[in-house]
Design an enzyme around this catalytic site. Sequence first.
Site, PDB file in Angstrom:
ATOM      1  N   VAL A 112       0.918  -1.239   0.085  1.00 38.75           N
ATOM      2  CA  VAL A 112      -0.045  -0.096   0.006  1.00 38.75           C
ATOM      3  C   VAL A 112       0.854   1.231  -0.019  1.00 38.75           C
ATOM      4  O   VAL A 112       0.371   2.338   0.200  1.00 38.75           O
ATOM      5  CB  VAL A 112      -0.765   0.031   1.062  1.00 38.75           C
ATOM      6  CG1 VAL A 112      -1.923  -1.107   1.127  1.00 38.75           C
ATOM      7  CG2 VAL A 112      -0.039  -0.022   2.676  1.00 38.75           C
ATOM      8  N   HIS A 165      -4.355  -4.384  -2.193  1.00 42.08           N
ATOM      9  CA  HIS A 165      -4.606  -4.179  -0.729  1.00 42.08           C
ATOM     10  C   HIS A 165      -4.900  -2.623  -0.652  1.00 42.08           C
ATOM     11  O   HIS A 165      -4.928  -2.281   0.614  1.00 42.08           O
ATOM     12  CB  HIS A 165      -3.820  -4.585   0.160  1.00 42.08           C
ATOM     13  CG  HIS A 165      -3.903  -6.253   0.410  1.00 42.08           C
ATOM     14  ND1 HIS A 165      -2.716  -6.732   0.952  1.00 42.08           N
ATOM     15  CD2 HIS A 165      -4.781  -7.309   0.080  1.00 42.08           C
ATOM     16  CE1 HIS A 165      -2.930  -8.203   0.826  1.00 42.08           C
ATOM     17  NE2 HIS A 165      -4.179  -8.251   0.348  1.00 42.08           N
ATOM     18  N   CYS A 203     -20.449   6.028   3.275  1.00 40.37           N
ATOM     19  CA  CYS A 203     -20.762   5.974   2.200  1.00 40.37           C
ATOM     20  C   CYS A 203     -19.881   5.642   0.785  1.00 40.37           C
ATOM     21  O   CYS A 203     -20.184   5.363  -0.506  1.00 40.37           O
ATOM     22  CB  CYS A 203     -21.408   7.423   1.498  1.00 40.37           C
ATOM     23  SG  CYS A 203     -20.130   8.968   1.167  1.00 40.37           S
ATOM     24  N   CYS A 244     -21.331  13.217   3.544  1.00 43.85           N
ATOM     25  CA  CYS A 244     -22.150  12.688   4.370  1.00 43.85           C
ATOM     26  C   CYS A 244     -21.771  13.053   5.962  1.00 43.85           C
ATOM     27  O   CYS A 244     -22.617  12.570   6.905  1.00 43.85           O
ATOM     28  CB  CYS A 244     -22.442  11.184   4.405  1.00 43.85           C
ATOM     29  SG  CYS A 244     -21.189   9.960   4.888  1.00 43.85           S
ATOM     30  N   GLY A 256       9.320 -10.748  -1.891  1.00 45.88           N
ATOM     31  CA  GLY A 256       9.162 -10.149  -0.801  1.00 45.88           C
ATOM     32  C   GLY A 256       8.035 -10.418  -0.255  1.00 45.88           C
ATOM     33  O   GLY A 256       7.468  -9.224   0.506  1.00 45.88           O
ATOM     34  N   THR A 257       7.220 -11.687  -0.187  1.00 42.86           N
ATOM     35  CA  THR A 257       6.108 -11.767   0.650  1.00 42.86           C
ATOM     36  C   THR A 257       6.104 -12.978   1.439  1.00 42.86           C
ATOM     37  O   THR A 257       6.820 -14.011   0.777  1.00 42.86           O
ATOM     38  CB  THR A 257       4.719 -11.924  -0.401  1.00 42.86           C
ATOM     39  OG1 THR A 257       3.773 -12.105   0.482  1.00 42.86           O
ATOM     40  CG2 THR A 257       4.754 -12.783  -1.652  1.00 42.86           C
ATOM     41  N   SER A 258       5.428 -13.042   2.664  1.00 44.62           N
ATOM     42  CA  SER A 258       5.462 -14.100   3.502  1.00 44.62           C
ATOM     43  C   SER A 258       4.564 -15.025   2.792  1.00 44.62           C
ATOM     44  O   SER A 258       4.458 -16.375   3.115  1.00 44.62           O
ATOM     45  CB  SER A 258       5.235 -14.028   4.884  1.00 44.62           C
ATOM     46  OG  SER A 258       3.795 -13.132   5.024  1.00 44.62           O
ATOM     47  N   GLU A 310      14.430 -15.008   3.055  1.00 40.69           N
ATOM     48  CA  GLU A 310      14.058 -16.256   4.055  1.00 40.69           C
ATOM     49  C   GLU A 310      13.049 -17.399   3.222  1.00 40.69           C
ATOM     50  O   GLU A 310      12.486 -16.762   2.177  1.00 40.69           O
ATOM     51  CB  GLU A 310      13.151 -15.585   5.088  1.00 40.69           C
ATOM     52  CG  GLU A 310      13.762 -14.623   5.936  1.00 40.69           C
ATOM     53  CD  GLU A 310      14.785 -15.209   6.916  1.00 40.69           C
ATOM     54  OE1 GLU A 310      15.028 -16.294   7.122  1.00 40.69           O
ATOM     55  OE2 GLU A 310      15.756 -14.288   7.047  1.00 40.69           O
TER      56      GLU A 310
END
Length: 280
Positions: free
Chosen positions: A112, A140, A151, A176, A213-215, A241
Amino acid sequence: MTGRDGVEVPSEALADARAILADAARVVVLTGAGISAESGVPTFRGEAGLWRDHRPEELATPDAFARDPALVWAWYAWRRELVGACRPNAGHRSLAGWLLDHPERRLVSQNVDGLHERAAGDVALERGVEPDGALPLDLHGSLFGDRCADCGRRTSGRDRAIDASSVAALPRCEACGSLLRPDVVWFGEALDPDVIGAAFTAAESADVCLVVGTSAVVHPAASVPLATLQSGGHLVEVNPEPTALTRHCRVQLPGPAAAVLPVLLGGGPEQGSKAGASAT
Ligand code: BJW
Ligand code: ZN
């Protein structure tokens, strides 16, 4: 954080990964927080992760926001400031250049932080081309977007100062009057069906999914590489890892993305197995 200079990438694995990518007509790339680690953006899990001190359900769920919106906003205001001061690194830039060279490659990101967008803009500007081919499908959402909790009206949060000292001081929807919230996808919330649909379509038709780079524990994002695998394609992983996906990979390149990607994809030290990349 992993040291940047002089990272050794095993030359055999590197050669295999290059050959697999060169043979692939279509590639989908899935990135996670690790690609931005060397820009100074904290990852979520692990020793130095954002959730070392907070449980996800305290901060990144609709229930948490309903219970204590000021606490949730304070966390996001802190992250906006931190991430806003970060810059794309050599990994983001290398990937952007490689995607711009090949329109049949698609970037899907769980991040993000907006750093893929910034790298795409920077590299495209240097080349005098449009950045579109290097822009990610953001699964995401965006840390710098706001959305009305009631809204759904979206606005930019980039220039908004957040006062999270009390609920009364929190930002509100101009249409709103309800509370605004960060325009990100929390646990238990559905991803935008068009965005996740496009990601699966790209993954199903890809010969290779490059996972960086993601688990690979958060779904449905973590199922995107599995779609490539189930369609007969291969996985190549860049991560210091092992992860939930490593056992499915044809090649695993153990190292930080900012060092490995320029060597793997270009835009960094040429053809050597020594990845002396640095964040830019
Ligand atoms: C480096 C490095 C370097 C370090 N270089 N690498 C199936 C099975 C089980 C559970 C579920 C399932 N399907 C759905 C669920 C539930 C849930 C889920 O997945 N839970 C699991 C955790 C158990 N999923 C959801 O709730 C999703 N929604 C959903 O499914 O809705 C269904 C629905 C349908 C219809 C109506 C209503 C609902 C939504 C998930 C949203 C995730 N949101 C977050 C927060 C975003 C906002 C914010 O930022 O605040 O997204 S959670 C967090 O995790 C964030 C990330 O994008 C995401 C993934 O994390 P990531 O990127 O992998 O980071 P890390 O920290 O985990 O890993 C970093 C990696 O980098 C590590 O491997 C390091 O080694 C590596 N690394 N340095 C390269 N230099
Ligand atoms: Zn509203």
